[in-house]
Motif scaffolding. Structure first.
Motif, PDB file in Angstrom:
ATOM      1  N   PHE A 262     -12.073   8.662  -2.604  1.00  0.00           N
ATOM      2  CA  PHE A 262     -12.030   9.528  -1.432  1.00  0.00           C
ATOM      3  C   PHE A 262     -10.885   9.238  -0.475  1.00  0.00           C
ATOM      4  N   PRO A 263     -10.587   7.975  -0.173  1.00  0.00           N
ATOM      5  CA  PRO A 263      -9.398   7.747   0.669  1.00  0.00           C
ATOM      6  C   PRO A 263      -8.133   8.339   0.045  1.00  0.00           C
ATOM      7  N   THR A 264      -8.005   8.177  -1.285  1.00  0.00           N
ATOM      8  CA  THR A 264      -6.816   8.714  -1.945  1.00  0.00           C
ATOM      9  C   THR A 264      -6.800  10.236  -1.887  1.00  0.00           C
ATOM     10  N   LEU A 265      -7.963  10.849  -2.132  1.00  0.00           N
ATOM     11  CA  LEU A 265      -8.033  12.313  -2.118  1.00  0.00           C
ATOM     12  C   LEU A 265      -7.605  12.854  -0.754  1.00  0.00           C
ATOM     13  N   VAL A 266      -8.191  12.287   0.304  1.00  0.00           N
ATOM     14  CA  VAL A 266      -7.896  12.773   1.655  1.00  0.00           C
ATOM     15  C   VAL A 266      -6.411  12.610   1.963  1.00  0.00           C
ATOM     16  N   ASN A 267      -5.871  11.432   1.688  1.00  0.00           N
ATOM     17  CA  ASN A 267      -4.462  11.189   2.005  1.00  0.00           C
ATOM     18  C   ASN A 267      -3.530  12.060   1.178  1.00  0.00           C
ATOM     19  N   MET A 268      -3.901  12.249  -0.102  1.00  0.00           N
ATOM     20  CA  MET A 268      -3.028  13.016  -0.986  1.00  0.00           C
ATOM     21  C   MET A 268      -2.990  14.484  -0.558  1.00  0.00           C
ATOM     22  N   VAL A 269      -4.149  15.042  -0.178  1.00  0.00           N
ATOM     23  CA  VAL A 269      -4.167  16.427   0.289  1.00  0.00           C
ATOM     24  C   VAL A 269      -3.310  16.554   1.549  1.00  0.00           C
ATOM     25  N   GLN A 270      -3.475  15.592   2.456  1.00  0.00           N
ATOM     26  CA  GLN A 270      -2.656  15.612   3.672  1.00  0.00           C
ATOM     27  C   GLN A 270      -1.178  15.527   3.336  1.00  0.00           C
ATOM     28  N   GLY A 271      -0.854  14.634   2.395  1.00  0.00           N
ATOM     29  CA  GLY A 271       0.546  14.453   2.033  1.00  0.00           C
ATOM     30  C   GLY A 271       1.142  15.714   1.433  1.00  0.00           C
ATOM     31  N   LEU A 272       0.406  16.331   0.508  1.00  0.00           N
ATOM     32  CA  LEU A 272       0.943  17.518  -0.163  1.00  0.00           C
ATOM     33  C   LEU A 272       1.090  18.691   0.800  1.00  0.00           C
ATOM     34  N   THR A 273       0.257  18.722   1.859  1.00  0.00           N
ATOM     35  CA  THR A 273       0.349  19.839   2.797  1.00  0.00           C
ATOM     36  C   THR A 273       1.206  19.489   4.011  1.00  0.00           C
ATOM     37  N   SER A 274       1.766  18.266   4.035  1.00  0.00           N
ATOM     38  CA  SER A 274       2.534  17.873   5.213  1.00  0.00           C
ATOM     39  C   SER A 274       3.996  18.295   5.112  1.00  0.00           C
ATOM     40  N   VAL A 275       4.323  19.037   4.067  1.00  0.00           N
ATOM     41  CA  VAL A 275       5.715  19.448   3.862  1.00  0.00           C
ATOM     42  C   VAL A 275       6.157  20.343   5.014  1.00  0.00           C
ATOM     43  N   GLU A 276       7.374  20.077   5.506  1.00  0.00           N
ATOM     44  CA  GLU A 276       7.885  20.923   6.578  1.00  0.00           C
ATOM     45  C   GLU A 276       8.159  22.322   6.043  1.00  0.00           C
TER      46      GLU A 276
ATOM     47  N   LEU B  87       0.267   8.568  -0.219  1.00  0.00           N
ATOM     48  CA  LEU B  87      -0.451   7.949  -1.324  1.00  0.00           C
ATOM     49  C   LEU B  87      -0.424   6.425  -1.169  1.00  0.00           C
ATOM     50  N   PHE B  88       0.751   5.895  -0.810  1.00  0.00           N
ATOM     51  CA  PHE B  88       0.845   4.443  -0.688  1.00  0.00           C
ATOM     52  C   PHE B  88       0.090   3.931   0.523  1.00  0.00           C
ATOM     53  N   THR B  89      -0.016   4.762   1.569  1.00  0.00           N
ATOM     54  CA  THR B  89      -0.859   4.376   2.702  1.00  0.00           C
ATOM     55  C   THR B  89      -2.296   4.206   2.235  1.00  0.00           C
ATOM     56  N   SER B  90      -2.762   5.135   1.380  1.00  0.00           N
ATOM     57  CA  SER B  90      -4.141   5.010   0.917  1.00  0.00           C
ATOM     58  C   SER B  90      -4.281   3.823  -0.025  1.00  0.00           C
ATOM     59  N   PHE B  91      -3.223   3.481  -0.760  1.00  0.00           N
ATOM     60  CA  PHE B  91      -3.309   2.308  -1.649  1.00  0.00           C
ATOM     61  C   PHE B  91      -3.594   1.033  -0.868  1.00  0.00           C
ATOM     62  N   LYS B  92      -3.097   0.999   0.380  1.00  0.00           N
ATOM     63  CA  LYS B  92      -3.348  -0.207   1.175  1.00  0.00           C
ATOM     64  C   LYS B  92      -4.839  -0.373   1.448  1.00  0.00           C
ATOM     65  N   ILE B  93      -5.571   0.749   1.502  1.00  0.00           N
ATOM     66  CA  ILE B  93      -7.024   0.655   1.665  1.00  0.00           C
ATOM     67  C   ILE B  93      -7.687   0.457   0.306  1.00  0.00           C
ATOM     68  N   THR B  94      -7.285   1.277  -0.679  1.00  0.00           N
ATOM     69  CA  THR B  94      -8.052   1.325  -1.919  1.00  0.00           C
ATOM     70  C   THR B  94      -7.815   0.120  -2.812  1.00  0.00           C
ATOM     71  N   SER B  95      -6.668  -0.554  -2.697  1.00  0.00           N
ATOM     72  CA  SER B  95      -6.422  -1.689  -3.584  1.00  0.00           C
ATOM     73  C   SER B  95      -7.469  -2.771  -3.367  1.00  0.00           C
ATOM     74  N   SER B  96      -7.709  -3.141  -2.106  1.00  0.00           N
ATOM     75  CA  SER B  96      -8.724  -4.174  -1.905  1.00  0.00           C
ATOM     76  C   SER B  96     -10.127  -3.596  -2.010  1.00  0.00           C
ATOM     77  N   ALA B  97     -10.272  -2.280  -1.740  1.00  0.00           N
ATOM     78  CA  ALA B  97     -11.598  -1.670  -1.902  1.00  0.00           C
ATOM     79  C   ALA B  97     -12.025  -1.693  -3.363  1.00  0.00           C
ATOM     80  N   ALA B  98     -11.064  -1.522  -4.282  1.00  0.00           N
ATOM     81  CA  ALA B  98     -11.404  -1.554  -5.704  1.00  0.00           C
ATOM     82  C   ALA B  98     -11.916  -2.937  -6.092  1.00  0.00           C
ATOM     83  N   VAL B  99     -11.269  -3.982  -5.559  1.00  0.00           N
ATOM     84  CA  VAL B  99     -11.729  -5.347  -5.835  1.00  0.00           C
ATOM     85  C   VAL B  99     -13.143  -5.529  -5.299  1.00  0.00           C
ATOM     86  N   LEU B 100     -13.365  -5.030  -4.082  1.00  0.00           N
ATOM     87  CA  LEU B 100     -14.697  -5.142  -3.491  1.00  0.00           C
ATOM     88  C   LEU B 100     -15.726  -4.409  -4.339  1.00  0.00           C
ATOM     89  N   GLY B 101     -15.384  -3.195  -4.794  1.00  0.00           N
ATOM     90  CA  GLY B 101     -16.313  -2.425  -5.607  1.00  0.00           C
ATOM     91  C   GLY B 101     -16.676  -3.180  -6.880  1.00  0.00           C
TER      92      GLY B 101
END
Lengths: 332, 271
Positions: free
Chosen positions: B145-159, B189-203
């Motif tokens: 979910f963090p990746t999904l949210v960030n990726m949608v934001q990223g893809l729609t953030s185009v000027e 995407l890389f912003t979300s990786f900062k959350i999800t990388s350690s979240a995956a270990v926790l999971g």
């Protein structure tokens, strides 16, 4: 032409549209019906399995979808409504366990957030304390602290064995059972994100406004309540929303490990293979609790901060949906 | 020693001095807590709160056993991270390009985002068994979910200007995606990786707690139930180190792969 089109399509969807929800509800209902029908006879699954294997040569191993592992919706409903002879099921049974979990989650939520707000206020006026503790809080905020539950439980086991705790009825009430430790887990999970957000919010006031009030020799009390608190509230609510589901998670997870009551206990029993239908009910209740807490926080935010919501609406109109959600995501 | 370093830093920049002072105070505080822990814990509590030196020695002693468990957990976390991220990125692209996908998936995603997904582990175990799959799926869910949210934001953030430029250049949909949308989305995407990388270990670790024979999580909970205080603390420290390592990898990846910032990349006019 195509670029223009894709830009139009890229417009984000409004989440509140009733038609979207209707489509989702219809999809879920159809899914449930399908689930009920296909599991009404265990042979269905093996028939589908062999049909796929015969046509494609690949064995999908659909044995996961046996009624014992994925109970039918009707048997989940039966587990919720009807009390079996052994007493493990029925509404009273679930109400009792839900109460145990909810009590710990709510108390932990209130204590953790309250403590965080107090300490954040202390940070505001005692700068040396902030300098010493804020880096630690920042580091701990980004660690998923739910992972330290085994440590806390281990400490509780030892505490419960101490003679001093065994003899003192009050201490035994606190540490003789899991109830307190569940709450402490929640307090620890909730504390650091709120602390960081509130401390930042209290400090991120408009400097001109502050100078203006100082020139009017406004009291620190007045500035705190009239300027700092309103500035901090949006960030605080962002933290509360994260804390809402985190508090339910903390309780459930500590009940898995060591407890003989609560939703997490029922879930753990189900995971080991006995009472799978009860596990499903417990999971649905947990989900509803987390959502309800989240929505209550959201509702309170809308009541307390109507201006905040209107500012967001204005910004949405001005800058577009995606930039605001980005800001919110950063804040949380 | 620290003073010399502080003095050195003072010459270079004021901001650095402040940082050194701030972290210096915290470091002193942590040292004080460690000292209190080493010498001030009463005898009755020493099995639950073993001395820091004993924890360090224990890490050294059981390192070979821990290493096997670390490998298992790291594998589960890595697989979960890869699958969760892939699924999230694909669905985010679907979101952006198809109104139907957005309409059916968005409400579900909104609900699932605010759920404690880790609490679903007993269900995953009853479904997928106590093998590696249930942990991989849990790790993937925590990443999704963090990746999904960030990726949608990223893809729609185009000027809009960038899209208009591509339009005037008569670019097709594919070119717009690869040359504009994706470069804009990668920093998100890389912003979300900062959350999800350690979240995956926790999971992965929480998934192993009660439903595995190998893995750091299983080791931790075994040590907890068997009253092995030093082993519990040692494995806890290693687990923390693993999740910090995952976070550092995400940061390094961000620096190496997306050196441009969120202001958006330069648009290179392709052939």
């Amino acid at each position: 032409m195509s670029a223009m089109n894709s830009h139009k399509q890229a417009k984000p969807v409004e989440p509140g549209r009733w038609r979207d929800w209707a489509v989702t509800a219809a999809a879920i209902t159809l899914g449930l019906l399908f689930w009920e029908l296909i599991l009404s006879n265990p042979d269905n699954v093996s028939a589908i399995n062999s049909a796929i294997r015969d046509t494609t040569g690949w064995n999908p191993r659909l044995r996961f979808f046996s009624p014992t592992m994925m109970p039918r919706p009707s048997s989940i409903a039966r587990a919720f409504f009807i009390t079996p002879n052994n007493g493990r099921g029925g509404m009273l049974f679930f109400a009792e366990h839900t109460q145990a979990s909810l009590f710990a989650a709510l108390l932990g939520f209130v204590l953790g957030n309250g403590l965080a707000i107090l300490i954040a206020t202390l940070f505001l006026y005692v700068k040396s304390l902030e300098r010493a503790l804020m880096p630690i809080a920042l580091a701990l905020r980004s660690i998923p602290l739910v992972a330290i539950t085994p440590l806390l439980l281990r400490i509780r086991f030892t505490l419960a064995d101490l003679p001093a705790v065994k003899e003192n009825p009050l201490l035994y009430l606190l540490f003789g059972t899991e109830n307190t430790i569940k709450m402490i887990v929640v307090v620890i999970i909730v504390f650091f994100p709120t602390l960081v957000n509130v401390a930042r919010g209290l400090e991120s006031v408009d400097l001109p406004a502050l100078e203006f009030l100082h020139s009017l020799s406004a009291s620190e009390w007045y500035i705190y309540w009239q300027v700092r608190v309103p500035t901090a509230l949006p960030l605080a609510f962002a933290a509360f929303k994260v804390a809402a589901s985190a508090s339910v998670l903390g309780v459930v997870v500590s009940e898995w490990l060591s407890s003989n009551q609560g939703l997490g206990y029922i879930m753990y029993q189900g995971g080991t293979g006995t009472g799978v239908a009860e596990m499903w009910v417990a999971m649905i209740i947990t989900t509803c609790l987390a959502l309800a807490l989240f929505w209550i926080v959201d509702l309170v935010e809308k009541i307390v901060l109507p201006w905040h919501q209107s500012v967001i609406a204005l910004k949405q109109a001005m800058e577009g949906f995606e930039r605001v959600t980005r800001i919110q995501a950063q804040a949380s | 020693m620290e003073r010399v370093e502080q003095a050195k830093r003072k010459k270079t920049s004021n901001g650095l001095t402040d940082a050194a002072q701030a972290y210096g105070t915290s470091a002193l505080l942590i040292l004080a807590v460690l000292a209190l822990w080493q010498f001030g814990i009463p005898e009755g509590m020493s099995s639950a709160l073993p001395k820091p030196t004993l924890i360090a020695v224990t890490i050294w002693k059981i390192a070979p056993i821990l290493w096997d468990n670390v490998l298992q957990t790291a594998l589960e976390a890595l697989l979960g991270f890869v699958f969760g991220t892939l699924a999230a990125v694909l669905i985010a692209i679907g979101f952006v390009y198809s109104r139907t996908v957005a309409r059916t998936v968005y409400p579900i995603a909104v609900i699932l985002r605010s759920l404690p997904l880790i609490a679903l582990m007993p269900f995953l175990v009853s479904w997928l068994g106590t093998g590696i799959m249930s942990k991989v799926v849990l790790a993937a869910l925590t990443c999704f979910f963090p990746t999904l949210v960030n990726m949608v934001q990223g893809l729609t953030s185009v000027e809009p200007q960038a899209l208009e430029l591509m339009q005037t250049l008569n670019a097709n949909e594919k070119q717009v995606f690869w040359k504009v949308r994706l470069p804009y989305a990668l920093p998100f995407l890389f912003t979300s990786f900062k959350i999800t990388s350690s979240a995956a270990v926790l999971g992965a670790i929480i998934g192993e707690w009660l439903w595995a024979n190998v893995g750091l999580g299983a080791f931790i909970v075994n040590a907890m139930f068997n009253m092995q205080g030093p082993e519990l603390w040692a494995s806890m420290m290693v687990a923390t180190a693993l999740s910090i390592l995952a976070y550092i990898l995400a940061v390094v990846g961000e620096i190496l792969i997306v050196p441009w910032q969120k202001n958006g990349p330069k648009i290179e006019v392709g052939k």
